[in-house]
Design a protein around this motif. Sequence first.
Motif, short mmCIF file in Angstrom:
data_model
loop_
_atom_site.label_atom_id
_atom_site.label_comp_id
_atom_site.label_asym_id
_atom_site.label_seq_id
_atom_site.Cartn_x
_atom_site.Cartn_y
_atom_site.Cartn_z
N PRO A 95 0.88 -1.13 0.00
CA PRO A 95 -0.09 0.09 -0.20
C PRO A 95 0.88 1.30 0.04
N ALA B 30 -1.71 -7.45 2.78
CA ALA B 30 -1.38 -6.24 2.42
C ALA B 30 0.25 -5.69 2.30
N CYS C 107 3.27 -0.49 4.31
CA CYS C 107 2.60 0.70 3.56
C CYS C 107 3.66 1.75 3.62
N VAL D 114 -4.12 0.98 -2.54
CA VAL D 114 -3.90 -0.38 -2.27
C VAL D 114 -3.90 -1.11 -3.52
#
Length: 108
Positions: free
Chosen positions: A2, A34, A37, A58
């Motif tokens: 992300p 994920a 980030c 994302v």
Amino acid sequence: MPQADLNYSSDLTLDAPAILAAIESTIAAFDGAAGACKGRAHKVAEFHHTHVLIKVSVLEKPHRDTAFMNALVQKLETAIKAHLHAPCAFSLALSFLPNAYITNLHRP
């Protein structure tokens, strides 16, 4: 991976690294696949109104449907606003990265 961009007017005192960490931990808790980030903070010297603008992107995946995105944006709003201690305009955009997007680690 992300991506998060935190833009805020320079009249606000924010702990940008803490906000970016909160964004990452919120995403990780909601979507364990994920990954890390990548976050950046941009303190804006010239502005018209006191504000915070966050854009989080994302990769599009089958499990990230409309319900998923709506739930995640609400969780992100709560997590971010816990770090805001002064009145300001608040905007948060959660979107998908483009299909022709490359994300990896560069190691020369």
